[in-house]
Design a protein around this motif. Structure first.
Motif, mmCIF file in Angstrom:
data_model
loop_
_atom_site.group_PDB
_atom_site.id
_atom_site.type_symbol
_atom_site.label_atom_id
_atom_site.label_comp_id
_atom_site.label_asym_id
_atom_site.label_seq_id
_atom_site.Cartn_x
_atom_site.Cartn_y
_atom_site.Cartn_z
ATOM 1 N N ALA A 1 0.847 -1.187 0.000
ATOM 2 C CA ALA A 1 0.000 0.000 0.000
ATOM 3 C C ALA A 1 0.884 1.238 0.000
ATOM 4 C CB ALA A 1 -0.935 0.003 1.208
ATOM 5 N N GLY A 2 0.509 2.224 -0.791
ATOM 6 C CA GLY A 2 1.248 3.482 -0.853
ATOM 7 C C GLY A 2 0.482 4.499 -1.669
ATOM 8 N N THR A 3 0.883 5.751 -1.547
ATOM 9 C CA THR A 3 0.236 6.845 -2.283
ATOM 10 C C THR A 3 1.247 7.454 -3.241
ATOM 11 O OG1 THR A 3 -1.150 7.318 -0.363
ATOM 12 C CG2 THR A 3 -1.065 8.983 -2.090
ATOM 13 N N VAL A 4 0.899 7.497 -4.520
ATOM 14 C CA VAL A 4 1.804 8.019 -5.542
ATOM 15 C C VAL A 4 1.272 9.348 -6.072
ATOM 16 C CG1 VAL A 4 2.571 5.717 -6.201
ATOM 17 C CG2 VAL A 4 0.667 6.768 -7.435
ATOM 18 N N ASP A 5 2.159 10.088 -6.699
ATOM 19 C CA ASP A 5 1.813 11.391 -7.269
ATOM 20 C C ASP A 5 0.756 11.236 -8.358
ATOM 21 O OD1 ASP A 5 2.007 14.139 -8.006
ATOM 22 O OD2 ASP A 5 3.364 13.574 -9.623
ATOM 23 N N GLY A 6 -0.388 11.878 -8.163
ATOM 24 C CA GLY A 6 -1.476 11.756 -9.136
ATOM 25 C C GLY A 6 -1.121 12.329 -10.493
ATOM 26 N N ASP A 7 -0.364 13.428 -10.521
ATOM 27 C CA ASP A 7 0.015 14.016 -11.805
ATOM 28 C C ASP A 7 0.913 13.071 -12.592
ATOM 29 O OD1 ASP A 7 -1.439 16.300 -11.305
ATOM 30 O OD2 ASP A 7 0.262 17.412 -10.486
ATOM 31 N N GLY A 8 1.787 12.372 -11.893
ATOM 32 C CA GLY A 8 2.645 11.412 -12.578
ATOM 33 C C GLY A 8 1.857 10.270 -13.182
ATOM 34 N N MET A 9 0.868 9.779 -12.464
ATOM 35 C CA MET A 9 0.017 8.719 -13.002
ATOM 36 C C MET A 9 -0.814 9.228 -14.170
ATOM 37 S SD MET A 9 0.541 5.816 -11.504
ATOM 38 C CE MET A 9 -0.942 4.887 -11.931
ATOM 39 N N ARG A 10 -1.306 10.439 -14.035
ATOM 40 C CA ARG A 10 -2.112 11.020 -15.113
ATOM 41 C C ARG A 10 -1.287 11.184 -16.392
ATOM 42 N NH1 ARG A 10 -3.721 14.857 -12.322
ATOM 43 N NH2 ARG A 10 -5.837 14.219 -11.736
ATOM 44 N N ALA A 11 -0.037 11.593 -16.225
ATOM 45 C CA ALA A 11 0.839 11.771 -17.388
ATOM 46 C C ALA A 11 1.182 10.453 -18.058
ATOM 47 C CB ALA A 11 2.124 12.492 -16.960
ATOM 48 N N ALA A 12 1.114 9.361 -17.320
ATOM 49 C CA ALA A 12 1.468 8.050 -17.878
ATOM 50 C C ALA A 12 0.303 7.354 -18.554
ATOM 51 C CB ALA A 12 2.016 7.155 -16.770
ATOM 52 N N VAL A 13 -0.906 7.909 -18.424
ATOM 53 C CA VAL A 13 -2.110 7.208 -18.878
ATOM 54 C C VAL A 13 -2.063 6.864 -20.368
ATOM 55 C CG1 VAL A 13 -4.560 7.595 -19.392
ATOM 56 C CG2 VAL A 13 -3.718 7.873 -17.074
ATOM 57 N N ARG B 1 7.519 4.072 -17.137
ATOM 58 C CA ARG B 1 7.205 5.339 -16.481
ATOM 59 C C ARG B 1 7.369 5.197 -14.978
ATOM 60 N NH1 ARG B 1 4.762 8.865 -20.204
ATOM 61 N NH2 ARG B 1 5.168 10.383 -18.548
ATOM 62 N N HIS B 2 7.893 6.240 -14.366
ATOM 63 C CA HIS B 2 8.109 6.260 -12.918
ATOM 64 C C HIS B 2 7.146 7.248 -12.271
ATOM 65 C CE1 HIS B 2 10.005 7.735 -9.155
ATOM 66 N NE2 HIS B 2 10.413 6.488 -9.038
ATOM 67 N N CYS B 3 6.579 6.875 -11.140
ATOM 68 C CA CYS B 3 5.725 7.768 -10.359
ATOM 69 C C CYS B 3 6.256 7.795 -8.934
ATOM 70 C CB CYS B 3 4.270 7.299 -10.368
ATOM 71 S SG CYS B 3 3.488 7.412 -11.985
ATOM 72 N N ARG B 4 6.488 8.977 -8.431
ATOM 73 C CA ARG B 4 7.084 9.102 -7.104
ATOM 74 C C ARG B 4 6.048 8.866 -6.008
ATOM 75 N NH1 ARG B 4 6.343 14.234 -4.646
ATOM 76 N NH2 ARG B 4 5.113 15.637 -5.965
ATOM 77 N N LEU B 5 6.541 8.371 -4.892
ATOM 78 C CA LEU B 5 5.703 8.176 -3.718
ATOM 79 C C LEU B 5 5.556 9.490 -2.960
ATOM 80 C CD1 LEU B 5 6.902 4.798 -2.150
ATOM 81 C CD2 LEU B 5 4.624 5.312 -3.012
ATOM 82 N N LEU B 6 4.392 9.727 -2.394
ATOM 83 C CA LEU B 6 4.165 10.884 -1.547
ATOM 84 C C LEU B 6 4.390 10.470 -0.090
ATOM 85 C CD1 LEU B 6 0.925 12.367 -3.160
ATOM 86 C CD2 LEU B 6 3.310 12.941 -3.645
ATOM 87 N N PRO B 7 5.110 11.277 0.676
ATOM 88 C CA PRO B 7 5.411 10.885 2.064
ATOM 89 C C PRO B 7 4.233 11.034 3.015
ATOM 90 C CG PRO B 7 6.356 13.044 1.589
ATOM 91 C CD PRO B 7 5.797 12.524 0.290
#
Length: 364
Positions: free
Chosen positions: A192-204, A232-238
């Motif tokens: 389980a983790g939270t990733v940057d939404g903009d990064g996921m959106r850009a990878a769509v 594609r890489h998406c960073r984790l949010l702390p």
């Protein structure tokens, strides 16, 4: 006419030092822009070589400075300064789009470099998903995100992987969207983790064109591995994601359920003129009303069970929740005028959205 201290009349010239203070540009920058023909002085003393500028040049100099502050190259700056308002706006939009695109590309390249500096060993695989399914799920869930200073997690996508399913969740505190997808192959481990939404959106776009997408976890993010396409890489949010499971568990049973055509409900919402609206639900169906008028509105046929209820919403909360529902009909589960409403497909429950109502003020 009396001038304020430091103000120069349009018909008088000012030396370069005074003009620098007025425009926010340094004297050396003014000399450079004069030599570049972007901002030539109004007059140059033939004996001393001193440069003088007119008050009517301050606006151009200020705009020039602002354009350079957003890293616009000189040829583009000249084009903007000499263009009309509409063309200048278009050129600015083009520049910003390029800057954003370059930043996204730099972020991806930096992720590749960090990965290479750290280890060449792939991270643990948490899921293999069908690309089009994952792309749809990301787009649907991310409608419930918001960019808010100091709360980056509200723009994030929370991912929970179990052996049987992958749950994607997002919330802006007024909506909570959850989409559950079945992996193409059983997950190798839970995560389980939270990733940057903009990064996921850009990878769509790339994800949608990939038959299968393998998700790998690395120390500071996740990798979306796509055969024959760029990973594609998406960073984790702390930040810690809000405890949505506790909220879901505390909802209680629905007291009213309405099943209504998604298209008819969306059309009624689009025709509604206000920023707030009320849904009145009873045995006759669903009625989309003004938030301040309980006696007229747009009636919609619906299958309703339970007690009559009226709930008020912000349009920007309800409309996205309905528009992203899957299938021709949506099911609304209501628990009273001041409780969250659950919105999901009437025939497929893998996308669920909770929408918060606004305060119901009978005196309004």
């Amino acid at each position: 006419m009396k001038l304020d201290d430091g103000e120069v009349p349009d018909f008088e010239l000012m030396p370069i030092g005074v003009f620098a203070q007025r425009s926010g540009l340094t004297s050396s920058a003014l000399r450079f822009y004069a030599d570049s023909r972007l901002l030539p002085p109004a007059e140059v003393d033939p004996v001393t070589g001193y440069r003088y500028y007119g008050a009517d040049q301050v606006a151009r100099a200020t705009t020039l400075r602002q354009l350079r502050e957003i890293a616009m190259p000189l040829p583009a700056v000249e084009a903007v300064l000499d263009a009309g308002a509409d063309e200048a706006a278009r050129l600015l939009d083009e520049h910003v789009a390029k800057v954003v695109g370059d930043a996204a590309a730099a972020r991806q390249k930096a992720a590749v470099i960090k990965s290479a500096l750290g280890s060449h060993v792939p991270g643990p695989q948490i899921a293999v998903l069908r690309g089009p399914v994952l792309a749809d799920a990301v787009e649907q869930v991310l409608t419930a995100t918001v960019h808010e200073p100091g709360m980056a997690v509200l723009a994030g996508l929370h991912i929970e992987a179990s052996h049987e399913a992958i749950a994607l969740t997002a919330t802006d505190r007024y909506r909570l969207s959850i989409r559950t997808v079945v992996p193409a192959r059983p997950a190798e481990q839970t995560w389980a983790g939270t990733v940057d939404g903009d990064g996921m959106r850009a990878a769509v776009a790339e994800v949608r064109r990939s038959a299968l997408v393998r998700i790998e976890v690395v120390p500071h993010g996740i990798w979306l591995r796509m055969p024959e396409r760029e990973d594609r890489h998406c960073r984790l949010l702390p930040e810690e994601f809000p405890d949505h499971r506790l909220m879901l568990a505390s909802l209680g049973e629905a007291t009213t359920r309405a099943t209504v055509s998604k298209d008819l409900l969306l059309r009624a919402l689009e025709e509604h003129p206000g920023e707030r609206l009320a849904l009145h639900i009873d045995d006759h169906g669903v009625n989309v009303r003004s938030a301040h008028n309980e006696h007229s509105g747009i009636p919609l046929p619906a299958t309703v069970t339970g007690e009559a209820v009226q709930v008020r919403f912000e349009m920007i909360t309800l409309y996205p929740a309905v528009s992203t529902a899957i299938g021709p009909d949506v099911m609304l589960d209501l628990r009273g005028h001041d409780r969250p409403v659950t919105i999901r497909s009437a025939d497929r429950g893998d996308l669920t959205t909770l929408a918060m109502p606004v305060q119901f003020d009978h005196s309004a």
